[in-house]
Motif scaffolding. Structure first.
Motif, PDB file in Angstrom:
ATOM      1  N   PRO A 162       0.775  -1.245   0.000  1.00 16.59           N
ATOM      2  CA  PRO A 162       0.000   0.000   0.000  1.00 16.59           C
ATOM      3  C   PRO A 162       0.808   1.298   0.000  1.00 16.59           C
ATOM      4  CG  PRO A 162       0.059  -0.934   2.202  1.00 16.59           C
ATOM      5  CD  PRO A 162       0.805  -1.893   1.318  1.00 16.59           C
ATOM      6  N   LYS A 163       2.120   1.237   0.114  1.00 16.46           N
ATOM      7  CA  LYS A 163       2.918   2.467   0.272  1.00 16.46           C
ATOM      8  C   LYS A 163       4.047   2.511  -0.750  1.00 16.46           C
ATOM      9  CE  LYS A 163       0.729   4.086   3.934  1.00 16.46           C
ATOM     10  NZ  LYS A 163       0.061   5.395   3.987  1.00 16.46           N
ATOM     11  N   SER A 164       4.795   3.620  -0.724  1.00 13.45           N
ATOM     12  CA  SER A 164       5.827   3.846  -1.742  1.00 13.45           C
ATOM     13  C   SER A 164       7.224   3.439  -1.302  1.00 13.45           C
ATOM     14  CB  SER A 164       5.831   5.329  -2.140  1.00 13.45           C
ATOM     15  OG  SER A 164       4.618   5.642  -2.788  1.00 13.45           O
ATOM     16  N   ILE A 165       7.433   3.281   0.009  1.00  9.57           N
ATOM     17  CA  ILE A 165       8.718   2.782   0.518  1.00  9.57           C
ATOM     18  C   ILE A 165       8.425   1.725   1.590  1.00  9.57           C
ATOM     19  CG2 ILE A 165       9.877   4.997   0.120  1.00  9.57           C
ATOM     20  CD1 ILE A 165       9.842   5.462   3.178  1.00  9.57           C
ATOM     21  N   CYS A 166       9.452   0.995   1.988  1.00 13.31           N
ATOM     22  CA  CYS A 166       9.346   0.130   3.159  1.00 13.31           C
ATOM     23  C   CYS A 166      10.103   0.790   4.308  1.00 13.31           C
ATOM     24  CB  CYS A 166       9.934  -1.251   2.883  1.00 13.31           C
ATOM     25  SG  CYS A 166       9.056  -2.170   1.598  1.00 13.31           S
ATOM     26  N   ALA A 167       9.545   0.672   5.509  1.00 13.91           N
ATOM     27  CA  ALA A 167      10.150   1.261   6.707  1.00 13.91           C
ATOM     28  C   ALA A 167      10.082   0.218   7.821  1.00 13.91           C
ATOM     29  CB  ALA A 167       9.410   2.526   7.108  1.00 13.91           C
ATOM     30  N   SER A 168      11.221  -0.336   8.188  1.00 12.65           N
ATOM     31  CA  SER A 168      11.259  -1.460   9.127  1.00 12.65           C
ATOM     32  C   SER A 168      12.039  -1.052  10.373  1.00 12.65           C
ATOM     33  CB  SER A 168      11.894  -2.678   8.453  1.00 12.65           C
ATOM     34  OG  SER A 168      11.197  -2.971   7.245  1.00 12.65           O
ATOM     35  N   ILE A 169      11.330  -1.028  11.501  1.00 12.92           N
ATOM     36  CA  ILE A 169      11.868  -0.455  12.740  1.00 12.92           C
ATOM     37  C   ILE A 169      12.281  -1.563  13.709  1.00 12.92           C
ATOM     38  CG2 ILE A 169      11.301   1.032  14.711  1.00 12.92           C
ATOM     39  CD1 ILE A 169       9.075   2.250  12.888  1.00 12.92           C
ATOM     40  N   ASN A 170      13.464  -1.415  14.318  1.00 12.01           N
ATOM     41  CA  ASN A 170      13.921  -2.274  15.421  1.00 12.01           C
ATOM     42  C   ASN A 170      13.845  -3.771  15.099  1.00 12.01           C
ATOM     43  OD1 ASN A 170      14.526   0.058  16.765  1.00 12.01           O
ATOM     44  ND2 ASN A 170      12.631   0.119  17.938  1.00 12.01           N
ATOM     45  N   HIS A 171      12.865  -4.514  15.684  1.00  8.47           N
ATOM     46  CA  HIS A 171      12.818  -5.957  15.434  1.00  8.47           C
ATOM     47  C   HIS A 171      12.118  -6.298  14.123  1.00  8.47           C
ATOM     48  CE1 HIS A 171       8.826  -5.216  16.876  1.00  8.47           C
ATOM     49  NE2 HIS A 171       8.458  -6.461  16.663  1.00  8.47           N
ATOM     50  N   GLN A 172      11.666  -5.292  13.385  1.00  8.44           N
ATOM     51  CA  GLN A 172      11.123  -5.553  12.049  1.00  8.44           C
ATOM     52  C   GLN A 172      12.287  -5.797  11.096  1.00  8.44           C
ATOM     53  OE1 GLN A 172       8.624  -2.113  11.372  1.00  8.44           O
ATOM     54  NE2 GLN A 172       6.970  -2.938  12.652  1.00  8.44           N
ATOM     55  N   VAL A 173      12.194  -6.891  10.344  1.00 10.31           N
ATOM     56  CA  VAL A 173      13.301  -7.334   9.493  1.00 10.31           C
ATOM     57  C   VAL A 173      13.253  -6.637   8.138  1.00 10.31           C
ATOM     58  CG1 VAL A 173      14.240  -9.356   8.301  1.00 10.31           C
ATOM     59  CG2 VAL A 173      13.407  -9.565  10.668  1.00 10.31           C
ATOM     60  N   CYS A 174      12.070  -6.603   7.536  1.00  5.71           N
ATOM     61  CA  CYS A 174      11.901  -6.010   6.214  1.00  5.71           C
ATOM     62  C   CYS A 174      10.415  -5.841   5.919  1.00  5.71           C
ATOM     63  CB  CYS A 174      12.552  -6.853   5.116  1.00  5.71           C
ATOM     64  SG  CYS A 174      11.859  -8.503   4.934  1.00  5.71           S
ATOM     65  N   HIS A 175      10.132  -5.081   4.846  1.00  4.98           N
ATOM     66  CA  HIS A 175       8.773  -4.896   4.322  1.00  4.98           C
ATOM     67  C   HIS A 175       7.820  -4.250   5.328  1.00  4.98           C
ATOM     68  CE1 HIS A 175       9.743  -8.493   1.444  1.00  4.98           C
ATOM     69  NE2 HIS A 175      10.511  -7.446   1.244  1.00  4.98           N
ATOM     70  N   GLY A 176       8.357  -3.497   6.300  1.00  5.58           N
ATOM     71  CA  GLY A 176       7.497  -2.745   7.200  1.00  5.58           C
ATOM     72  C   GLY A 176       6.691  -1.709   6.427  1.00  5.58           C
ATOM     73  N   ILE A 177       5.408  -1.598   6.763  1.00  5.87           N
ATOM     74  CA  ILE A 177       4.516  -0.665   6.059  1.00  5.87           C
ATOM     75  C   ILE A 177       4.483   0.661   6.826  1.00  5.87           C
ATOM     76  CG2 ILE A 177       2.156  -0.255   5.255  1.00  5.87           C
ATOM     77  CD1 ILE A 177       1.762  -3.291   5.144  1.00  5.87           C
ATOM     78  N   PRO A 178       4.809   1.765   6.170  1.00 15.46           N
ATOM     79  CA  PRO A 178       4.778   3.065   6.861  1.00 15.46           C
ATOM     80  C   PRO A 178       3.424   3.309   7.528  1.00 15.46           C
ATOM     81  CG  PRO A 178       5.892   3.291   4.759  1.00 15.46           C
ATOM     82  CD  PRO A 178       5.330   1.888   4.799  1.00 15.46           C
TER      83      PRO A 178
END
Ligand code: MF3
Ligand code: CO
Ligand code: CO
Length: 270
Positions: free
Chosen positions: A71-87
């Motif tokens: 659903p978004k234009s970039i991936c943003a993965s914080i702390n224990h998030q590995v990849c493909h975090g959704i803003p």
């Protein structure tokens, strides 16, 4: 689908897409601070890509087999998030580490790169994980030359990261890239030297190790995209798009402000 080999003209197109990708990551660096939301970072990136670069953010509505459209234009993965975090609308906090992953399509060609950003002051442990992951990516890049094999890249990354007490995520890998976002080959971040595909000039692929401070196991969140560490340990990732040249490699996702290679890279592309 087989590996596609890029001509010098294709590579020039990918240099442009790669530079635009890096310039978005440069711009984002100025905005990563406590209180900013990843949704705000997404909008900044989206607007720069669409309105200034006259390009396309590849993640937006990207829907590989079995996935719902991203659903978004970039991936943003914080702390224990590995990849493909959704803003989303949660503000970044002092001490967070965040991976921002940008993929730009310019004139039909893709550039794909990600960097780690430390929000405010990071802990020693968080900063060390980011640094070692950066070095791990470069251990892999340094292996790229004609005649080397994909297993050499994976092995260099894995042995380095594990020697530092970290683990390598196995379920996601680097990938060929060009007119398509994800092409063959898969570029594993672990493996054995001398195995898998031989590198040939004109091959273009990403190297994007995900390194966990704890165990390597991951799980997917209910949103269908976000990947997190099972043990909730911190995770970091860096990514560049590289082309195999006659003598070694060229990194395509570079700009004036791209973090320079570590000191152990003595002769880039040699
Ligand atoms: N940019 C990621 C990669 O390096 C892929 C993200 S897919 C998305 O391969 F749909 F989440 F954007
Ligand atoms: Co990628
Ligand atoms: Co990426």
């Amino acid at each position: 689908m087989a590996i596609t080999f890029k001509t010098p003209a294709d590579i020039e197109m990918m240099r442009v897409a790669g530079r635009l990708t890096a310039e978005v990551l440069d711009m984002l660096a100025e905005h990563v601070k406590p209180g900013v939301t990843t949704e705000q970072l997404d909008k900044l990136a989206h607007d720069m890509i669409v309105h200034e670069q006259k390009a396309i953010p590849a993640p937006l509505n990207y829907a590989p087999n079995g996935y719902k459209p991203y659903p978004k234009s970039i991936c943003a993965s914080i702390n224990h998030q590995v990849c493909h975090g959704i803003p989303n609308d949660r503000p970044l906090k002092n001490g967070d580490i965040v991976n921002l992953d940008v993929t730009v399509i310019k004139d039909g060609w893709h550039g794909d790169s990600s960097r780690m950003y430390v929000v405010g002051e990071g802990s020693i442990a968080a900063k060390r994980l980011c640094q070692i992951t950066f070095d791990a990516m470069w251990k892999g890049i340094a292996k790229v030359r004609p005649g080397a094999r994909l297993g050499d890249i994976g092995h260099a990354i894995q042995t380095f990261a594990e020697s530092q007490g970290y683990s390598i995520v196995r379920e996601f890998c680097g990938h060929g890239i060009g007119r398509k976002f994800h092409e063959e080959p898969q570029v594993l971040h672990y493996g054995r030297p001398g195995t898998l595909e031989e590198l040939v000039p004109g091959m273009v692929f990403t190297i994007e190790p995900m390194v966990n401070a704890g165990r390597r196991e991951i799980k997917e969140m209910g949103d269908g995209w976000t990947i997190v560490t099972k043990d909730r340990s911190l995770s970091a990732q860096w990514e560049h798009t590289v082309v195999v040249t006659e003598t070694g490699y060229e990194v395509l996702t570079v700009s004036d402000r791209t973090p320079p290679p570590p000191a152990f890279i003595t002769a880039p592309g040699a």
